[in-house]
Design a protein around this motif. Structure first.
Motif, PDB file in Angstrom:
ATOM      1  N   SER A 288       7.605  37.944  43.760  1.00 19.93           N
ATOM      2  CA  SER A 288       6.898  37.391  42.600  1.00 19.93           C
ATOM      3  C   SER A 288       5.969  38.403  41.935  1.00 19.93           C
ATOM      4  N   ASP A 289       5.793  39.599  42.552  1.00 25.75           N
ATOM      5  CA  ASP A 289       4.923  40.612  41.941  1.00 25.75           C
ATOM      6  C   ASP A 289       5.519  41.102  40.620  1.00 25.75           C
ATOM      7  N   PRO A 290       4.714  41.701  39.752  1.00 23.89           N
ATOM      8  CA  PRO A 290       5.222  42.095  38.433  1.00 23.89           C
ATOM      9  C   PRO A 290       6.168  43.285  38.472  1.00 23.89           C
ATOM     10  N   GLY A 291       6.198  44.039  39.553  1.00 22.58           N
ATOM     11  CA  GLY A 291       7.129  45.157  39.642  1.00 22.58           C
ATOM     12  C   GLY A 291       6.615  46.373  38.909  1.00 22.58           C
ATOM     13  N   ALA A 292       7.408  47.442  38.979  1.00 28.95           N
ATOM     14  CA  ALA A 292       7.006  48.696  38.356  1.00 28.95           C
ATOM     15  C   ALA A 292       8.113  49.179  37.438  1.00 28.95           C
ATOM     16  N   GLY A 293       8.382  48.422  36.382  1.00 33.48           N
ATOM     17  CA  GLY A 293       9.447  48.801  35.449  1.00 33.48           C
ATOM     18  C   GLY A 293      10.812  48.757  36.086  1.00 33.48           C
ATOM     19  N   ASP A 294      10.993  47.907  37.095  1.00 34.02           N
ATOM     20  CA  ASP A 294      12.282  47.879  37.781  1.00 34.02           C
ATOM     21  C   ASP A 294      12.845  46.457  37.843  1.00 34.02           C
ATOM     22  N   ARG A 295      12.453  45.638  36.885  1.00 34.34           N
ATOM     23  CA  ARG A 295      12.883  44.232  36.924  1.00 34.34           C
ATOM     24  C   ARG A 295      13.862  43.926  35.813  1.00 34.34           C
ATOM     25  N   LEU A 296      14.782  43.036  36.113  1.00 35.88           N
ATOM     26  CA  LEU A 296      15.735  42.582  35.099  1.00 35.88           C
ATOM     27  C   LEU A 296      16.008  41.114  35.356  1.00 35.88           C
ATOM     28  N   THR A 297      15.855  40.294  34.326  1.00 40.19           N
ATOM     29  CA  THR A 297      16.192  38.884  34.522  1.00 40.19           C
ATOM     30  C   THR A 297      17.643  38.662  34.119  1.00 40.19           C
ATOM     31  N   ALA A 298      18.246  37.712  34.799  1.00 41.46           N
ATOM     32  CA  ALA A 298      19.666  37.470  34.548  1.00 41.46           C
ATOM     33  C   ALA A 298      20.014  36.045  34.928  1.00 41.46           C
ATOM     34  N   ARG A 299      21.041  35.508  34.235  1.00 40.32           N
ATOM     35  CA  ARG A 299      21.509  34.166  34.580  1.00 40.32           C
ATOM     36  C   ARG A 299      22.809  34.284  35.362  1.00 40.32           C
ATOM     37  N   VAL A 300      22.918  33.489  36.424  1.00 41.97           N
ATOM     38  CA  VAL A 300      24.116  33.536  37.267  1.00 41.97           C
ATOM     39  C   VAL A 300      25.240  32.759  36.587  1.00 41.97           C
ATOM     40  N   LEU A 301      26.369  33.441  36.341  1.00 47.11           N
ATOM     41  CA  LEU A 301      27.520  32.773  35.732  1.00 47.11           C
ATOM     42  C   LEU A 301      28.446  32.210  36.796  1.00 47.11           C
ATOM     43  N   ARG A 302      28.568  32.962  37.877  1.00 44.98           N
ATOM     44  CA  ARG A 302      29.497  32.547  38.919  1.00 44.98           C
ATOM     45  C   ARG A 302      29.101  33.225  40.224  1.00 44.98           C
ATOM     46  N   VAL A 303      29.462  32.592  41.327  1.00 51.57           N
ATOM     47  CA  VAL A 303      29.142  33.161  42.634  1.00 51.57           C
ATOM     48  C   VAL A 303      30.442  33.359  43.396  1.00 51.57           C
ATOM     49  N   GLU A 304      30.631  34.543  43.945  1.00 49.20           N
ATOM     50  CA  GLU A 304      31.839  34.809  44.742  1.00 49.20           C
ATOM     51  C   GLU A 304      31.412  35.153  46.147  1.00 49.20           C
ATOM     52  N   ARG A 305      31.939  34.383  47.103  1.00 48.57           N
ATOM     53  CA  ARG A 305      31.614  34.683  48.497  1.00 48.57           C
ATOM     54  C   ARG A 305      32.855  35.207  49.197  1.00 48.57           C
ATOM     55  N   THR A 306      32.710  36.321  49.916  1.00 52.46           N
ATOM     56  CA  THR A 306      33.843  36.820  50.690  1.00 52.46           C
ATOM     57  C   THR A 306      33.663  36.456  52.154  1.00 52.46           C
ATOM     58  N   GLY A 307      32.623  35.699  52.451  1.00 58.04           N
ATOM     59  CA  GLY A 307      32.318  35.389  53.839  1.00 58.04           C
ATOM     60  C   GLY A 307      31.147  36.243  54.275  1.00 58.04           C
ATOM     61  N   ALA A 308      31.404  37.544  54.400  1.00 54.54           N
ATOM     62  CA  ALA A 308      30.334  38.433  54.834  1.00 54.54           C
ATOM     63  C   ALA A 308      29.356  38.705  53.701  1.00 54.54           C
ATOM     64  N   GLU A 309      29.867  38.681  52.480  1.00 59.17           N
ATOM     65  CA  GLU A 309      29.039  39.114  51.357  1.00 59.17           C
ATOM     66  C   GLU A 309      29.013  38.060  50.265  1.00 59.17           C
ATOM     67  N   LEU A 310      28.023  38.213  49.399  1.00 59.81           N
ATOM     68  CA  LEU A 310      27.938  37.327  48.248  1.00 59.81           C
ATOM     69  C   LEU A 310      27.780  38.175  47.000  1.00 59.81           C
ATOM     70  N   PHE A 311      28.650  37.965  46.052  1.00 57.54           N
ATOM     71  CA  PHE A 311      28.526  38.656  44.777  1.00 57.54           C
ATOM     72  C   PHE A 311      28.232  37.642  43.690  1.00 57.54           C
ATOM     73  N   ALA A 312      27.202  37.931  42.888  1.00 60.23           N
ATOM     74  CA  ALA A 312      26.902  37.054  41.765  1.00 60.23           C
ATOM     75  C   ALA A 312      27.329  37.758  40.483  1.00 60.23           C
ATOM     76  N   LEU A 313      28.080  37.047  39.651  1.00 63.09           N
ATOM     77  CA  LEU A 313      28.423  37.577  38.337  1.00 63.09           C
ATOM     78  C   LEU A 313      27.357  37.050  37.396  1.00 63.09           C
ATOM     79  N   VAL A 314      26.578  37.959  36.813  1.00 62.75           N
ATOM     80  CA  VAL A 314      25.407  37.524  36.051  1.00 62.75           C
ATOM     81  C   VAL A 314      25.438  38.045  34.626  1.00 62.75           C
ATOM     82  N   GLU A 315      24.734  37.316  33.786  1.00 58.07           N
ATOM     83  CA  GLU A 315      24.550  37.759  32.407  1.00 58.07           C
ATOM     84  C   GLU A 315      23.105  38.227  32.278  1.00 58.07           C
ATOM     85  N   PRO A 316      22.879  39.507  31.923  1.00 58.74           N
ATOM     86  CA  PRO A 316      21.504  40.004  31.850  1.00 58.74           C
ATOM     87  C   PRO A 316      20.788  39.397  30.642  1.00 58.74           C
ATOM     88  N   LEU A 317      19.487  39.124  30.799  1.00 57.87           N
ATOM     89  CA  LEU A 317      18.703  38.537  29.711  1.00 57.87           C
ATOM     90  C   LEU A 317      17.659  39.552  29.266  1.00 57.87           C
TER      91      LEU A 317
END
Ligand code: ATP
Ligand code: MG
Lengths: 366, 283
Positions: A288-317
């Motif tokens: 929740s901290d403001p960060g140091a110029g390293d933040r990007l907000t994004a909306r999750v379009l879809r979630v892909e799980r391979t079991g071991a991993e999770l990939f989110a397909l996101v649209e950057p805002l």
């Protein structure tokens, strides 16, 4: 064992205006496992076949152990090849397949028997030596093809996608076996594949080709961490790197979004805009901290799980005006325990030290 | 099962029936004359000419077959046929395979020109070359000798073409693998290429045997007597000596002429199966 050198090796096929392999310069060390990767049609097989002597060299030279072999017949180069389709002799048993080259070279019968037995032991083919290829499984055929190469104890192994006909599981285990075998034999090996995972896991060094031209040579880590251009960056790594184009530069920083500013290396001083690459695994969900110029907000379009991993397909805002991303979304790898779901809005933390910067032509800025 | 059928199924059954009908027709066209020859050769002389036609020989007799032997020197003709056919088959198969191998796998200047020449010679009908060949062979003093019959017939354009095309259809990778394995040309041919080519080679051999066994025009021109003439020439002779009315011995001779070829065909045809490259390449 031998070093291999390509010196401006070029192959232009008849009736073709563009060379399939264009002035390839490549040095392969003695005992090295060199992987050649690239998309389909980029000239991998052609390069390998020039080394094996199966394809004439239009201009340039190929050297093995310092000897120019450009005009030599395949049989005089002491190179063994494992073909994509294995190319076993259908009328001969597995044992005869392995012994064929030795017989042609006039090796004595006792010696042949010893060497075939040794290769069969290494490859666990002892029980199968009397079978014809038609009665072998795909994996067994692949091992016979390997055996045929190793009994000769050649200076160089050439392998052209030797695993592409195996199913996924077998491919993973055979991959490790081949790499271990090569280490044990210490034979210089040139291994062609279009699979970047094979390239990353097997090679001492990897060379990336595109349209017949060499893009980069380096260790797998170098290719991953410091690709020379957007093509290599996109080819190495799975899923592919996210590329953001036309990012404006202000005060020496690439401003992807108000909250995401990436410092440019010194070499990028004069650039007005750049392309920024962020790997899916170079991103976390932020606190929740403001960060140091390293933040990007994004909306999750879809979630892909391979079991071991999770990939989110996101649209950057909130991207800076004019910034565009290739593809219709970005891919980020997230902690699978986070309970990410579709439609969610996330604040992402980009690891700035892992982000890559390219100039508008796609050449890395370092 | 219900009697209801999908329309597609019914039409496929119909077309299958049509296929069989066509097959039957072809078999009749081919088999009827053969059957006619066989039964007539087993009939007594008057029975051959009776109307209505008798479909079974009654009474059955083998007199015609003994008449063949007494009418002409049948065994001489048979011997000559075997000599001519065997020599020509060996020559043509060996030359055909070797030349096809060169045209398919070896790189040499003028290769496509040679191929063009081979294909071109396929298009020249025999009848055109007969006269010049005759003049040449007569000049060489080869008339009425086996050499004179065999040498001009020993060209192999068709076999070269057939085998070359087959060789080119073999998986390229296997040939390259053998090249890398240091196989010389003969070893490559014998151990790698031919083992994948038996069906085509056998078909080629069979065609050659049948063709040479049935050679008529050239041996007729070359041979003066039973010392070198093959069976087809002998059969014509038989017809002459029997007069135009005695078909029994002629037909019996025809059956005897066909028999060896039939046996060879039956022996070889089961080897003409496909699938010799199974397990060689994948993908
Ligand atoms: N015999 C040939 N004649 C003409 N062009 C060819 C020939 N073989 C390959 N090429 C062309 O040369 C280029 C490189 O082919 P090559 O087989 O080396 O690709 P590759 O990288 O091995 O691809 P893949 O991953 O699909 O095997 C391609 O554009 C191809 O169309
Ligand atoms: Mg290839």
């Amino acid at each position: 064992m031998a070093a291999v050198t390509f010196e401006g090796a070029t192959r232009t096929f008849p009736q073709s205006d563009r060379p399939a392999v264009d002035a390839l310069d490549l040095g392969i060390g003695d005992g090295e496992f060199m992987v050649v990767v690239g998309p389909s049609g980029c000239g991998k097989s052609t390069s390998l076949r020039m080394l094996a002597g199966l394809e004439p060299v239009s201009s340039g030279r190929v050297l093995i152990d310092g000897v120019d072999v450009t005009g030599h017949r395949p049989r005089d180069r002491d190179v063994a090849m494992v073909f994509q389709g294995y190319a076993l002799y259908p009328s001969m048993t597995a044992g005869e397949n392995m012994a064929f080259a030795l017989r042609n070279l006039g090796v004595g019968a006792d010696e042949i028997r010893t060497r075939v037995a040794e290769a069969a032991r290494i490859l666990q083919l002892e029980e199968l030596l009397d079978r014809k290829p038609a009665k072998l499984s795909g994996g067994q055929r692949q091992r016979v093809a390997m055996g045929r190469a190793i009994v000769r104890d050649p200076k160089v192994f050439c392998m052209d996608e030797p695993l592409s006909n195996l199913d996924a599981k077998l491919r993973v285990s055979t991959r490790a076996e081949i790499a271990a075998l090569q280490k044990r034999l210490g034979t210089t090996t040139v291994y062609v594949t279009h699979d970047q995972t094979e390239a990353m896991t097997m090679g001492d060094r990897v060379v990336v080709l595109r349209d017949g031209r060499l893009q980069q040579i380096g260790t797998p880590a170098e290719l991953y961490e410091r690709p020379v251009n957007t093509f290599v960056a996109g080819f190495i790594g799975s899923p592919s790197i996210n590329l953001l184009d036309r990012v404006p530069v202000r005060d020496g920083r690439a401003v992807v979004a108000g909250s995401l500013r990436i410092a440019l290396p010194a070499a990028g001083a004069g650039l007005a805009s750049v392309t920024v690459g962020v790997r899916p695994e170079g991103v976390d969900v932020a606190g929740s901290d403001p960060g140091a110029g390293d933040r990007l907000t994004a909306r999750v379009l879809r979630v892909e799980r391979t079991g071991a991993e999770l990939f989110a397909l996101v649209e950057p805002l909130g991207l800076t005006d004019g910034v565009g991303h290739r593809g219709d979304h970005l891919v980020v790898r997230l902690d699978k325990r986070l309970g990410v779901h579709e439609g969610m809005e996330l604040t992402l933390r980009v690891h700035l030290d892992e982000a890559l910067v390219f100039d508008p032509e796609g050449i890395a800025v370092r | 099962m219900t009697a209801v059928q999908a329309p597609a199924e019914r039409s496929s059954r119909l077309s299958r029936a049509g296929g069989y009908a066509g097959l039957l027709l072809v078999v009749l066209v081919v088999a009827l004359p053969l059957y006619w020859i066989l039964i007539s050769s087993l009939k007594e002389r008057p029975d051959i000419y009776t109307v209505p036609v008798g479909w079974f020989p009654d009474p059955l007799t083998v007199d015609n077959y003994s008449a063949v032997g007494s009418g002409v020197a049948f065994t001489d003709y048979l011997r000559n046929s075997i000599i001519i056919t065997a020599s020509l088959t060996v020559i043509q198969v060996v030359l055909g395979v070797l030349s096809a191998y060169a045209l398919a796998f070896l790189r040499f200047p003028g290769r496509s020109l040679v191929l063009l020449f081979v294909i071109g010679s396929l298009m020249v009908p025999n009848q055109i070359t007969v006269i010049s060949n005759y003049a040449l062979v007569a000049q060489l003093g080869w008339r009425n000798t086996f050499t004179g019959i065999i040498v001009p017939l020993a060209g192999v354009a068709f076999g070269t073409f057939l085998m070359r095309n087959h060789f080119l259809s073999l998986p390229r990778e296997i040939i390259e693998a053998a090249e890398m394995d240091a196989a010389g040309p003969l070893r490559m041919l014998w151990r790698v290429v031919l083992p994948m080519s038996w069906p085509t080679l056998i078909a080629f051999t069979l065609i050659t045997i049948v063709n040479e066994w049935n050679q008529y025009l050239w041996p007729l021109l070359m041979a003066d007597d039973a010392s070198v003439a093959p069976l087809p020439v002998g059969l014509a002779q038989l017809q002459d000596t029997q007069g135009l009315t005695n078909w029994g011995p002629v037909l019996a001779g025809t059956v005897l002429t066909m028999l060896p070829i039939l046996l060879i065909f039956l022996a070889l045809q089961r080897h003409m199966i496909k699938g010799l490259t199974a397990g060689a390449v994948k993908g």
